[in-house]
Scaffold this motif. Structure first.
Motif, PDB file in Angstrom:
ATOM      1  N   LEU A  18       0.822  -1.211   0.000  1.00  0.00           N
ATOM      2  CA  LEU A  18       0.000   0.000   0.000  1.00  0.00           C
ATOM      3  C   LEU A  18       0.857   1.262   0.000  1.00  0.00           C
ATOM      4  CD1 LEU A  18      -2.906  -0.934   2.432  1.00  0.00           C
ATOM      5  CD2 LEU A  18      -3.037  -0.579  -0.032  1.00  0.00           C
ATOM      6  N   VAL A  19       1.936   1.251   0.770  1.00  0.00           N
ATOM      7  CA  VAL A  19       2.839   2.405   0.820  1.00  0.00           C
ATOM      8  C   VAL A  19       3.490   2.616  -0.550  1.00  0.00           C
ATOM      9  CG1 VAL A  19       5.004   3.256   1.807  1.00  0.00           C
ATOM     10  CG2 VAL A  19       3.249   2.283   3.300  1.00  0.00           C
ATOM     11  N   VAL A  20       3.945   1.547  -1.182  1.00  0.00           N
ATOM     12  CA  VAL A  20       4.572   1.650  -2.500  1.00  0.00           C
ATOM     13  C   VAL A  20       3.567   2.188  -3.520  1.00  0.00           C
ATOM     14  CG1 VAL A  20       5.532   0.295  -4.413  1.00  0.00           C
ATOM     15  CG2 VAL A  20       6.343  -0.088  -2.080  1.00  0.00           C
ATOM     16  N   VAL A  21       2.345   1.695  -3.495  1.00  0.00           N
ATOM     17  CA  VAL A  21       1.315   2.163  -4.423  1.00  0.00           C
ATOM     18  C   VAL A  21       1.014   3.642  -4.176  1.00  0.00           C
ATOM     19  CG1 VAL A  21      -1.138   1.941  -5.025  1.00  0.00           C
ATOM     20  CG2 VAL A  21       0.294  -0.092  -4.832  1.00  0.00           C
ATOM     21  N   ALA A  22       0.898   4.052  -2.923  1.00  0.00           N
ATOM     22  CA  ALA A  22       0.617   5.461  -2.594  1.00  0.00           C
ATOM     23  C   ALA A  22       1.729   6.366  -3.108  1.00  0.00           C
ATOM     24  CB  ALA A  22       0.437   5.630  -1.091  1.00  0.00           C
ATOM     25  N   PHE A  23       2.980   5.986  -2.897  1.00  0.00           N
ATOM     26  CA  PHE A  23       4.089   6.792  -3.401  1.00  0.00           C
ATOM     27  C   PHE A  23       4.085   6.820  -4.927  1.00  0.00           C
ATOM     28  CE2 PHE A  23       6.150   6.462   0.821  1.00  0.00           C
ATOM     29  CZ  PHE A  23       6.464   7.800   0.979  1.00  0.00           C
ATOM     30  N   GLY A  24       3.791   5.696  -5.541  1.00  0.00           N
ATOM     31  CA  GLY A  24       3.734   5.644  -7.000  1.00  0.00           C
ATOM     32  C   GLY A  24       2.685   6.579  -7.560  1.00  0.00           C
TER      33      GLY A  24
END
Length: 165
Positions: A18-24
């Motif tokens: 979720l963190v990776v997707v949010a940053f992306g």
């Protein structure tokens, strides 16, 4: 491995995804761009974007030269902006602007803009407040271009009556 360990590991992996997707999403979001200048909405959008980017020459080009207090040079325009900094929100970095409607009647138009201010909110507070304001435009007779004649904010009031200069 215990089933509780597998469950905990899957939760941690899910959070990391979720963190990776949010940053992306945040980093891959396209930059705002200028719009076509053949509509009042596009002129106001471009004027506000030019002000935010400190592209003053471009912002100056959207003003109608027939307003009573029209700044006679780009230097005067920039000076008027800094002298009226509270109207141009120069000290606020957490403001978002969006054109929400336009009303065209012949060669005049009103364009409504929504301004969203973001601030440190609390648990039960959204951390933002919104307000709306308006620009009035006219289509110039000679060039048929839309030019800004008046505004509620992001506008030096003295441009209406030549009291700046």
């Amino acid at each position: 491995m215990k089933s509780t360990d597998k469950f905990l590991i899957s939760i941690v992996i899910g959070i990391m995804l979720l963190v990776v997707v949010a940053f992306g999403i945040a980093f891959l979001r396209p930059e705002p761009t200028y719009q076509s200048e053949d509509t009042p909405e596009g002129v106001v959008h471009n004027y506000l974007m030019a002000l935010q980017r400190e592209e003053y020459y471009r912002a100056y080009s959207y003003l109608s030269p027939v307003i009573p207090g029209y700044p006679d040079s780009i230097e005067t325009f920039v000076e008027d902006i800094h002298d009226n900094a509270f109207m141009f929100r120069l000290d606020e970095e957490t403001v978002s602007l969006e054109v929400i409607s336009e009303d065209i009647r012949g060669n005049t138009a009103n364009v409504n803009v929504q301004e969203t201010h973001f601030y440190q909110g609390s648990l039960f507070d959204s951390g933002e407040y919104k307000s709306a304001f308006e620009f009035r435009l006219r289509q110039e007779k000679s060039s048929k271009e839309w030019k800004i004649h008046d505004g509620d904010t992001y506008w030096a009031w003295c441009w209406n009556d030549d009291s700046c200069h």
